[in-house]
Structures are given as C-alpha cells and as structure tokens.
Design an enzyme around this catalytic site. Structure first.
Site, PDB file in Angstrom:
ATOM      1  CG  HIS A 159       1.192  -4.391  87.429  1.00 27.11           C
ATOM      2  ND1 HIS A 159       1.810  -3.219  87.847  1.00 27.11           N
ATOM      3  CD2 HIS A 159       1.951  -4.855  86.397  1.00 27.11           C
ATOM      4  CE1 HIS A 159       2.867  -2.991  87.095  1.00 27.11           C
ATOM      5  NE2 HIS A 159       2.979  -3.981  86.216  1.00 27.11           N
ATOM      6  CD  GLU A 160       1.725  -8.345  84.746  1.00 26.98           C
ATOM      7  OE1 GLU A 160       1.822  -8.038  83.545  1.00 26.98           O
ATOM      8  OE2 GLU A 160       2.621  -8.079  85.577  1.00 26.98           O
TER       9      GLU A 160
ATOM     10  CG  HIS B  46       1.127  -3.892  81.721  1.00 27.58           C
ATOM     11  ND1 HIS B  46       1.675  -2.632  81.544  1.00 27.58           N
ATOM     12  CD2 HIS B  46       1.842  -4.468  82.725  1.00 27.58           C
ATOM     13  CE1 HIS B  46       2.672  -2.465  82.409  1.00 27.58           C
ATOM     14  NE2 HIS B  46       2.779  -3.556  83.134  1.00 27.58           N
TER      15      HIS B  46
ATOM     16  CD  GLU C  58       6.190  -2.449  84.658  1.00 25.94           C
ATOM     17  OE1 GLU C  58       5.756  -2.927  85.727  1.00 25.94           O
ATOM     18  OE2 GLU C  58       5.887  -2.912  83.545  1.00 25.94           O
TER      19      GLU C  58
END
Length: 292
Positions: free
Chosen positions: A140-141, A144, A216
């Site tokens: 997930h990070e 980003h 998100e």
C-alpha cells in the site's frame, strides 16, 4: 485502475489550484484592509517560498515529527526484506526504511519522488501483522510512491501549512495590529480578516481530505494488484480497524500520509478525517477481488 489514477490527477490539480487561489484571496483581503497592495504581493511570495521549502524538506519534517529512525537490514530483517522485495516487484528504487517506536499500528510513505522516498512502520504494526498482512501494508505504501501520491501529499502538506501560517498571521494582525490599523481600517475589512482566519483552515482541511480519501482507495487496490492477494490487504485493514489507536506524536497536516487515521477520535476529527472509513475500504476490495 489507470482511469482512476488519471481522474485523481485531474482532481488533485484542481484542488491545488484552489489552494493557490484561496491564498491569493486572503492576501487580497489583507491588501484591502491595510490599503497596501504590497501586502498581497509579499503574502503570496512568502507563501510560495514556504511551500517550496516544505516540498523539499517535508520528508525530513515528517520523520522528525514522528520520531522515526532509519534502519538497515540488520536492524529489522523482516521489514527491510519485505520492502526490498516489493521494490524489486514494482521496479521502484529502494526507499529508505524507518521504524517508529509507537504501539499504535500505522505506516506511511513520504518524499517528493520515488528516488527520494521514505516508508515507515510503527512497532505496533509490526507486532500485530503476520508477514502476508505486513507485505500488503507496505505494498500500500509503495503504491503511494509508485502513483506519485507522495509528491501530491507533500504539495498539499506544504499548502495546508501555508494556510495555517496565514491564518495565524491574520489573528495576530487582528489583535496586535498598530494604531494606524485601528484609525484607518474598515470595520468590514476586519470582519473579512476574521472570516478568512476562521474559514481558511477548514477549507484547507476539506481539500486535504478530498485528495487523501481517493488516494487511499487507489493505494488499497494497487496493493492488492501488486501482491495478487487481496485477502492480505483486507485482513490487514481489519486488524487496523480492531486495533485502532492514536499515535503519540500527532500532526494534523501530516495525518493524510498514514494508512490509518493517526489522530484522536472526536466529532470534528471524524467529520474532516483524511481517511475513508475502513469498512468502506474493505467493501471495495471485496467487490473488486475478481479484477486483481
């Protein structure tokens, strides 16, 4: 997913332009009240300089504010190897890896581009996640980073700080201004300054919320796509939901960087949260399982 990325980029540009226009409008109010156009010019110039400094230094600010410490592979092989493997999988440069000594489970990514990226996880996150769940969180990070959300976050972070700075300046000018202001100023002008000082941080928070919430959702989907295992992301979100607690070191402007809302719960925090409800994030992943 790629269509959503393009839509998010367009929305982000619109929001950032809105930020700039809002700062210019506040500067115009100052110039009107104090009958000096140079006040508007200097307000905008200072705001731009401040935002640029924030853009280049925000990564360092974020790690300093959270008390994060950089690690090497020998310090925490588990976390480092997971990030390293994801870096290879996504074709991204290896980011710097940080750990935050905090029992609240959370993680964030920051930096102005993939070459200057930072990913961080709290000790609380490492304690409750198994390897598949931790991989999903770090994916997930890394999403980003890959989607350049970190750059947008840095820009928005800088602009939110600028708005806060100008709002604080407005209050100081209202209550600690000179006699000249009292003698020459317009009562309506002071009302405008007061409104600008009160409303601008709220508008900034709403804009930050709008940018962060869509990103998100996209990072959740991207993480599931990278790992080819949406169940890992779903399980991780469920644990974040059940073990939710605020971080010790909190900063409203930096809240949008985290995978889970790091602020204390309250009516206004929930209303202006930079994160969509975790149950909705889980629902979207459940509905999109077949596409991963």
């Amino acid at each position: 997913m790629y269509k959503q990325i393009e839509q998010n980029k367009r929305r982000t540009v619109i929001i950032i332009v809105g930020f700039v226009l809002m700062i210019a409008a506040i500067a115009g109010v100052f110039a009107y009240v104090y009958r000096d156009p140079f006040i508007a010019v200097w307000t905008v110039v200072i705001a731009i300089i401040y935002a640029v400094i924030q853009y280049f230094m925000a990564g360092s600010f974020a790690t300093t504010m959270t008390g994060a410490r950089e690690i090497s592979k020998k310090d925490n092989p588990r976390l480092y190897n997971i990030v390293e493997n994801l870096s290879i999988t996504t074709g991204l440069p290896m980011p710097k890896v940080y750990i935050i000594e905090d029992s609240a489970p959370n993680a964030f990514a920051t930096g102005r581009d993939p070459k200057h990226a930072v990913v961080a996880a709290t000790t609380g996150l490492l304690d409750i996640m198994n390897d598949k769940e931790l991989t999903a969180v770090m994916a997930h990070e890394m999403s980003h980073v890959k989607n350049y959300d970190i750059r947008v976050s840095m820009i928005v972070f800088g602009l939110v700080c600028v708005v806060g700075l100008i709002s604080d300046l407005a209050f100081r000018m209202m209550f600690y201004g000179s006699r000249r202001r009292d003698e020459e100023g317009s009562p309506m002008g002071y009302v405008l300054i007061m409104l600008a000082a009160i409303l601008s941080p709220i508008v900034a928070a709403v804009a930050q919320m709008a940018v962060s919430r869509q990103r998100e959702y996209l990072a959740d989907a991207s993480a599931a796509h990278i790992t080819r295992y949406p169940e890992g992301m779903i399980a991780a979100l469920k644990k974040l939901q059940s073990h939710s607690q605020p971080l010790r070191n909190q900063n409203v402007a930096a809240a949008s960087m985290y995978i889970s809302d790091p602020l204390r719960k309250g009516f206004f925090n929930n209303l202006l949260s930079t994160h969509p409800p975790i149950e909705k994030r889980i629902e979207r992943l459940e509905n999109g399982k077949k596409s991963f």
